[in-house]
Scaffold this motif. Structure first.
Motif, mmCIF file in Angstrom:
data_model
loop_
_atom_site.group_PDB
_atom_site.id
_atom_site.type_symbol
_atom_site.label_atom_id
_atom_site.label_comp_id
_atom_site.label_asym_id
_atom_site.label_seq_id
_atom_site.Cartn_x
_atom_site.Cartn_y
_atom_site.Cartn_z
ATOM 1 N N TRP A 93 3.711 -11.011 -9.891
ATOM 2 C CA TRP A 93 4.207 -9.901 -9.095
ATOM 3 C C TRP A 93 5.138 -9.040 -9.940
ATOM 4 N N ASP A 115 8.985 -3.777 -1.016
ATOM 5 C CA ASP A 115 8.876 -4.526 -2.273
ATOM 6 C C ASP A 115 10.263 -4.923 -2.765
ATOM 7 N N ARG A 140 1.392 -4.266 -6.779
ATOM 8 C CA ARG A 140 2.351 -5.360 -6.625
ATOM 9 C C ARG A 140 2.159 -6.496 -7.628
ATOM 10 N N TYR A 141 0.998 -6.596 -8.239
ATOM 11 C CA TYR A 141 0.676 -7.743 -9.082
ATOM 12 C C TYR A 141 -0.055 -7.246 -10.319
#
Length: 331
Positions: free
Chosen positions: A241, A280, A209-210
């Motif tokens: 992100w 997400d 995610r990052y």
């Protein structure tokens, strides 16, 4: 104000004086293309038959180590074939990072030259939804590359997280200074930021995610030429992100009715290369709002940049309306 008329006149003279650093002739035409964070010039040398793009950096915005790290990532992306992007061009001594010496009008500035890339900024007449599908795949290829790339020692790039954007020393200036922002609007934006902080904290910073992202894939940094999409300007690349790359891609048009279709296309394109979980994708509106409020502060702190005068208070008022919708949707 960084780019006052006298500063621009001095920059024009400094760029002309620096042409020998890239082996360009004195007859080279020097044209200011764009003012944003930095000043971007086109250099056309009729004697050498060379066309370069020169980025002259805003004072104090990037350190030499950060610029060299950006150039290292560009080189790695090009070597991997992850993205089509112009190569940096070395000076006559072999170095990529150049310096325009100080003058009576101002301190020394970093500068980097790049190959000229053909194409134009995409617009709705170019099937923007289709291009966002392509951009999603390109973005995923960059993200996939980072997962396997051992960054060199001393690699330094900024973080684009909540504290950097809205903390005690916001990188692009305080959003509360936004053009035309009144107390009622500020209260709404603050409520939206409270929501954004909670959701980004809950979203977390796992490896999926990052990570290292371009962070500024807005239309002005894309060139379309036939079926080719070229990505330019990695000056803001940093750690954030992964879906923030989409939020940046719709900069200054976040409330356009086409944006939901662009998001769907980007996600679909992304998933042709890497998985992207539904949870997400569902957070994309939060990051779009995050970017929008960030840009409210950017416009106020860059009042001399043409787009600031073009958008002005209308952008702030639109941001407040967007924030109200976000609070309703995520309440």
């Amino acid at each position: 104000m960084e780019y006052r008329p006298e500063v621009l006149a001095d920059l024009d003279r400094r760029v002309a004086a620096a042409l020998p650093q890239w082996g360009l002739s004195p007859r080279t035409a020097v044209t200011l293309l764009n003012l944003s964070e930095n000043a971007t010039y086109r250099l056309d040398d009729p004697d050498r038959g060379r066309n370069l793009i020169l980025r002259v950096h805003r004072i104090g915005y990037r350190t030499a180590a950060e610029i060299e790290s950006e150039l290292a990532w560009i080189a790695a992306l090009r070597a991997h074939g992850a993205v089509t992007t112009p190569a940096p061009v070395a000076g006559t001594d072999g170095g990529l990072l150049r310096v325009l010496p100080a003058t009576d009008a101002g301190p020394a500035r970093h500068a980097v030259a790049f190959e000229f890339a053909a194409g134009k900024e995409p617009d709705k007449g170019d099937d923007l939804v289709g291009w966002f599908h392509t951009l999603g795949a390109v973005t995923a290829r960059m993200h996939a590359h980072v997962r396997a790339w051992p960054a060199p020692a001393g690699f330094r790039r900024p973080h684009w997280d909540y504290d950097a954007m809205f903390g005690a020393a916001p990188v692009w200036g305080p959003w509360r200074a936004g053009f035309g922002l009144d107390a009622a609007g500020a209260a709404i934006l603050q409520r939206a930021l409270d929501l954004i902080r909670r959701r980004t904290e809950g979203f977390g910073r796992s490896a999926g995610r990052y990570g290292l992202v371009h962070a500024d894939l807005r239309l002005a940094n894309l060139l379309v030429d036939g079926e080719r999409l070229t990505v330019i300007d990695f000056d803001d690349c940093g750690f954030s992100w992964l879906v923030y790359d989409f939020a940046a891609a719709v900069s200054f048009m976040e409330d356009d009715p086409i944006v939901p279709a662009l998001a769907d296309a980007w996600v679909a394109g992304y998933r042709t290369v890497l998985p992207l979980a539904e949870e997400d994708a569902a957070e994309i509106p939060v990051f779009v709002m995050m970017r929008r409020i960030l840009l409210v502060g950017w416009l106020a702190s860059h009042a001399e940049v043409p787009i600031a005068a073009e958008l002005g208070a209308g952008y702030t008022h639109g941001s407040v309306a967007m924030a109200e919708r976000l609070l309703s949707d995520f309440s």
